[in-house]
Design a protein around this motif. Structure first.
Motif, short mmCIF file in Angstrom:
data_model
loop_
_atom_site.label_atom_id
_atom_site.label_comp_id
_atom_site.label_asym_id
_atom_site.label_seq_id
_atom_site.Cartn_x
_atom_site.Cartn_y
_atom_site.Cartn_z
N LEU A 86 0.80 -1.15 0.15
CA LEU A 86 0.02 -0.15 0.05
C LEU A 86 0.79 1.35 -0.01
O LEU A 86 0.53 2.05 -0.82
N LEU A 87 1.92 1.40 0.94
CA LEU A 87 2.74 2.40 0.86
C LEU A 87 3.50 2.66 -0.40
O LEU A 87 3.79 3.86 -0.97
N PHE A 88 3.89 1.64 -1.15
CA PHE A 88 4.43 1.50 -2.25
C PHE A 88 3.56 2.19 -3.18
O PHE A 88 4.15 3.15 -4.07
N ILE A 89 2.45 1.70 -3.51
CA ILE A 89 1.34 2.12 -4.36
C ILE A 89 1.11 3.80 -4.09
O ILE A 89 1.05 4.42 -5.19
N VAL A 90 0.94 3.89 -3.07
CA VAL A 90 0.84 5.49 -2.67
C VAL A 90 1.81 6.44 -3.04
O VAL A 90 1.94 7.60 -3.57
N GLY A 91 3.16 5.95 -2.74
CA GLY A 91 4.30 6.72 -3.18
C GLY A 91 4.48 6.79 -4.77
O GLY A 91 4.67 7.88 -5.00
N LYS A 92 3.82 5.79 -5.33
CA LYS A 92 4.08 5.94 -6.75
C LYS A 92 3.00 7.15 -7.47
O LYS A 92 3.22 7.62 -8.29
N VAL A 93 1.90 6.70 -6.93
CA VAL A 93 0.60 7.69 -7.07
C VAL A 93 1.04 9.18 -6.73
O VAL A 93 0.61 10.05 -7.56
N THR A 94 1.69 9.36 -5.72
CA THR A 94 1.92 10.99 -5.23
C THR A 94 3.01 11.24 -5.50
O THR A 94 3.33 12.49 -5.53
N GLY A 95 4.01 10.32 -6.32
CA GLY A 95 5.15 10.89 -6.79
C GLY A 95 6.22 10.92 -5.88
O GLY A 95 7.36 11.38 -5.91
N ARG A 96 5.91 10.33 -4.54
CA ARG A 96 6.94 10.57 -3.53
C ARG A 96 7.90 9.07 -3.52
O ARG A 96 7.48 8.07 -3.96
N ARG A 97 8.88 9.13 -2.83
CA ARG A 97 9.81 7.82 -2.67
C ARG A 97 9.09 6.77 -1.76
O ARG A 97 8.70 7.06 -0.73
#
Length: 87
Positions: free
Chosen positions: A76-87
């Motif tokens: 989930l954190l990986f997906i959120v990071g990719k969607v928001t553009g964060r590491r």
């Protein structure tokens, strides 16, 4: 994981969310409440994905539930990071 009850979800979810945020390097951005939410939602996500591949998630026990929550939280954190553009 439903057999754990409400407080089990909070404890396991919070622990999995916290460790998942440490693994993904987002711990400084998250508080206790967000760690719990990430862990619980990660548990739902992990359980859903495991059911899709035919794994019996109901009879897994406490450690299996924790590992499911942890893997789901990291995903989930990986997906959120990719969607928001964060590491």
């Amino acid at each position: 994981m439903l057999a754990l009850g409400f407080f089990g979800w909070i404890i396991i979810g919070g622990l999995a969310g916290w460790i998942g945020s440490k693994i993904m390097g987002t711990d400084a951005q998250q508080g206790v409440i967000l760690n719990i939410v990430v862990g619980v939602v990660g548990g739902l996500l992990g359980g859903f994905l495991l059911k899709l591949v035919g794994v019996d998630v109901q009879g897994g026990g406490l450690i299996f539930s924790f590992l499911t929550c942890l893997a789901g939280a990291v995903l989930l954190l990986f997906i959120v990071g990719k969607v928001t553009g964060r590491r």
